[in-house]
Design a protein around this motif. Structure first.
Motif, PDB file in Angstrom:
ATOM      1  N   ARG A  37      58.028  36.058 -16.745  1.00  0.00           N
ATOM      2  CA  ARG A  37      56.754  35.706 -17.375  1.00  0.00           C
ATOM      3  C   ARG A  37      56.905  35.646 -18.890  1.00  0.00           C
ATOM      4  N   GLY A  38      57.670  36.617 -19.430  1.00  0.00           N
ATOM      5  CA  GLY A  38      57.877  36.643 -20.870  1.00  0.00           C
ATOM      6  C   GLY A  38      58.647  35.430 -21.362  1.00  0.00           C
ATOM      7  N   ARG A  39      59.657  35.038 -20.617  1.00  0.00           N
ATOM      8  CA  ARG A  39      60.463  33.881 -21.016  1.00  0.00           C
ATOM      9  C   ARG A  39      59.638  32.593 -20.916  1.00  0.00           C
ATOM     10  N   LEU A  40      58.896  32.464 -19.842  1.00  0.00           N
ATOM     11  CA  LEU A  40      58.040  31.285 -19.685  1.00  0.00           C
ATOM     12  C   LEU A  40      57.019  31.203 -20.809  1.00  0.00           C
ATOM     13  N   PHE A  41      56.403  32.350 -21.101  1.00  0.00           N
ATOM     14  CA  PHE A  41      55.385  32.367 -22.142  1.00  0.00           C
ATOM     15  C   PHE A  41      55.986  31.996 -23.493  1.00  0.00           C
ATOM     16  N   ALA A  42      57.167  32.536 -23.798  1.00  0.00           N
ATOM     17  CA  ALA A  42      57.814  32.238 -25.079  1.00  0.00           C
ATOM     18  C   ALA A  42      58.134  30.752 -25.195  1.00  0.00           C
ATOM     19  N   HIS A  43      58.556  30.156 -24.068  1.00  0.00           N
ATOM     20  CA  HIS A  43      58.881  28.723 -24.082  1.00  0.00           C
ATOM     21  C   HIS A  43      57.621  27.894 -24.339  1.00  0.00           C
ATOM     22  N   TRP A  44      56.546  28.186 -23.621  1.00  0.00           N
ATOM     23  CA  TRP A  44      55.289  27.461 -23.813  1.00  0.00           C
ATOM     24  C   TRP A  44      54.715  27.725 -25.203  1.00  0.00           C
ATOM     25  N   GLU A  45      54.892  28.941 -25.706  1.00  0.00           N
ATOM     26  CA  GLU A  45      54.397  29.283 -27.034  1.00  0.00           C
ATOM     27  C   GLU A  45      55.075  28.424 -28.098  1.00  0.00           C
ATOM     28  N   ALA A  46      56.388  28.208 -27.918  1.00  0.00           N
ATOM     29  CA  ALA A  46      57.117  27.366 -28.863  1.00  0.00           C
ATOM     30  C   ALA A  46      56.613  25.926 -28.811  1.00  0.00           C
ATOM     31  N   LEU A  55      48.973  29.962 -28.548  1.00  0.00           N
ATOM     32  CA  LEU A  55      48.898  30.210 -27.110  1.00  0.00           C
ATOM     33  C   LEU A  55      48.365  31.629 -26.883  1.00  0.00           C
ATOM     34  N   PRO A  56      47.166  31.773 -26.297  1.00  0.00           N
ATOM     35  CA  PRO A  56      46.604  33.113 -26.074  1.00  0.00           C
ATOM     36  C   PRO A  56      47.433  33.896 -25.055  1.00  0.00           C
ATOM     37  N   PRO A  57      47.541  35.217 -25.212  1.00  0.00           N
ATOM     38  CA  PRO A  57      48.305  36.030 -24.263  1.00  0.00           C
ATOM     39  C   PRO A  57      47.841  35.893 -22.823  1.00  0.00           C
ATOM     40  N   ASP A  58      46.535  35.612 -22.610  1.00  0.00           N
ATOM     41  CA  ASP A  58      46.029  35.525 -21.232  1.00  0.00           C
ATOM     42  C   ASP A  58      46.505  34.275 -20.495  1.00  0.00           C
ATOM     43  N   MET A  59      47.271  33.406 -21.190  1.00  0.00           N
ATOM     44  CA  MET A  59      47.835  32.232 -20.518  1.00  0.00           C
ATOM     45  C   MET A  59      49.116  32.555 -19.768  1.00  0.00           C
ATOM     46  N   ALA A  60      49.660  33.759 -19.955  1.00  0.00           N
ATOM     47  CA  ALA A  60      50.921  34.119 -19.295  1.00  0.00           C
ATOM     48  C   ALA A  60      50.797  34.017 -17.770  1.00  0.00           C
ATOM     49  N   GLY A  61      49.675  34.501 -17.228  1.00  0.00           N
ATOM     50  CA  GLY A  61      49.472  34.448 -15.771  1.00  0.00           C
ATOM     51  C   GLY A  61      49.398  33.038 -15.237  1.00  0.00           C
ATOM     52  N   SER A 237      55.676  21.297 -21.612  1.00  0.00           N
ATOM     53  CA  SER A 237      56.943  21.959 -21.903  1.00  0.00           C
ATOM     54  C   SER A 237      58.149  21.097 -21.553  1.00  0.00           C
ATOM     55  N   VAL A 238      57.927  19.954 -20.903  1.00  0.00           N
ATOM     56  CA  VAL A 238      59.030  19.045 -20.556  1.00  0.00           C
ATOM     57  C   VAL A 238      59.218  18.055 -21.710  1.00  0.00           C
ATOM     58  N   PRO A 239      60.364  18.082 -22.412  1.00  0.00           N
ATOM     59  CA  PRO A 239      60.539  17.237 -23.610  1.00  0.00           C
ATOM     60  C   PRO A 239      60.410  15.744 -23.329  1.00  0.00           C
ATOM     61  N   GLN A 240      61.110  15.234 -22.320  1.00  0.00           N
ATOM     62  CA  GLN A 240      61.053  13.801 -22.006  1.00  0.00           C
ATOM     63  C   GLN A 240      60.174  13.555 -20.781  1.00  0.00           C
ATOM     64  N   ARG A 241      58.949  14.056 -20.877  1.00  0.00           N
ATOM     65  CA  ARG A 241      58.052  13.960 -19.731  1.00  0.00           C
ATOM     66  C   ARG A 241      57.564  12.514 -19.523  1.00  0.00           C
ATOM     67  N   ARG A 242      57.198  12.235 -18.280  1.00  0.00           N
ATOM     68  CA  ARG A 242      56.738  10.893 -17.913  1.00  0.00           C
ATOM     69  C   ARG A 242      55.248  10.756 -18.181  1.00  0.00           C
ATOM     70  N   ASN A 243      54.890   9.677 -18.861  1.00  0.00           N
ATOM     71  CA  ASN A 243      53.491   9.364 -19.151  1.00  0.00           C
ATOM     72  C   ASN A 243      53.254   7.887 -18.836  1.00  0.00           C
ATOM     73  N   GLU A 244      51.988   7.526 -18.810  1.00  0.00           N
ATOM     74  CA  GLU A 244      51.619   6.114 -18.686  1.00  0.00           C
ATOM     75  C   GLU A 244      50.470   5.807 -19.626  1.00  0.00           C
ATOM     76  N   ILE A 245      50.452   4.601 -20.153  1.00  0.00           N
ATOM     77  CA  ILE A 245      49.277   4.066 -20.824  1.00  0.00           C
ATOM     78  C   ILE A 245      48.519   3.234 -19.801  1.00  0.00           C
ATOM     79  N   TRP A 246      47.212   3.473 -19.679  1.00  0.00           N
ATOM     80  CA  TRP A 246      46.381   2.691 -18.773  1.00  0.00           C
ATOM     81  C   TRP A 246      45.426   1.813 -19.585  1.00  0.00           C
ATOM     82  N   PHE A 247      45.468   0.517 -19.329  1.00  0.00           N
ATOM     83  CA  PHE A 247      44.465  -0.409 -19.829  1.00  0.00           C
ATOM     84  C   PHE A 247      43.413  -0.566 -18.732  1.00  0.00           C
TER      85      PHE A 247
END
Length: 252
Positions: A37-46, A55-61, A237-247
């Motif tokens: 949980r600590g590692r995940l939180f630190a990654h998302w915090e960055a 990032l509020p501490p209550d987001m860890a859960g 948290s995914v650097p090259q995450r997939r997105n789309e533009i919708w017209f």
């Protein structure tokens, strides 16, 4: 969704196992869960700091819970109507999305990425437990961010609506959010033309992708020019995450 895994824990010695009489393994597992949980939180915090959001501490859960269910993502129902272009750079697809119930949050922060980050955190809490059924609801993709451009088309309006599609089992009877800023909305059927892009989503990258898509489509009055949707398929948290533009197709 990116997963941060713990390194394998060293095995306990035989003497330690005898002294613990089976209890030590449970304690170590709890410590391992806390470490994860600590590692995940630190990654998302960055990641949040790059969006200029704390990032509020209550987001860890919620972060840990969504990570555990990262492979179980229900697609938003739709029908592909047509596809154009063979290579991804020049490809786009037309789709129809039926009416459905969405949980929506609207934010108008100074930066686009601040608005979507704060809204998504609210939706994560709702998805994970802060709802009238008190349990994890399940993740659906994509999450939609509806944006508006000024009349000149040079910058985004500050107000952004972020929407999460309720899983199929909750479409008829959506759980009530505990957060008053989350509204359950029946969104009308939607016909869109979509194009994929990868990476971070900021005002700069979105305006660039909209411009590239217009170059690809050419001049047309069949779609709206001031309202667009950014569809996100992976968490921030995914650097090259997939997105789309919708017209958005105009109503006929």
């Amino acid at each position: 969704m990116a997963r941060i895994r713990l390194e394998d824990l060293d095995g306990l010695g035989e003497e330690e196992e005898e002294e613990d009489e089976g209890g030590g393994g449970e304690d170590e597992e709890e410590e391992g869960d806390e470490e994860e949980r600590g590692r995940l939180f630190a990654h998302w915090e960055a990641v949040a700091s790059t969006h200029r959001v704390s990032l509020p501490p209550d987001m860890a859960g919620p972060i840990a819970q969504m990570n555990r269910h990262s492979q179980a993502r229900e697609p938003v129902p739709h029908v592909a109507l047509s596809r154009h272009g063979k290579c991804e750079e020049a490809a786009y697809e037309e789709r129809h999305y039926p009416a459905g119930k969405w949980a929506c949050v609207t934010k108008g922060e100074p930066l686009y990425e601040q608005s979507i980050s704060l809204s998504f955190m609210k939706l994560m809490r709702y998805i994970c437990k802060e709802n009238s059924v008190g349990r994890y609801l399940g993740m659906t993709v994509p999450v939609l961010n509806e944006i508006h451009l000024n009349k000149e088309g040079t910058e985004l309006e500050r107000e952004v609506l972020t929407a999460y599609y309720l899983p199929g089992q909750f479409q008829q009877n959506p759980p009530i959010p505990m957060d008053p800023e989350i509204h359950i909305t029946e969104r009308a059927p939607l016909r869109v033309i979509t194009r994929v892009f990868y990476g971070i989503t900021t005002e700069e990258t979105i305006l660039r992708e909209i411009g590239l898509f217009w170059e690809l489509l050419g001049s047309t009055d069949a779609v709206l020019r001031e309202t667009y949707i950014v569809a996100v398929y992976q968490n921030p948290s995914v650097p090259q995450r997939r997105n789309e533009i919708w017209f958005i197709r105009r109503a006929e």
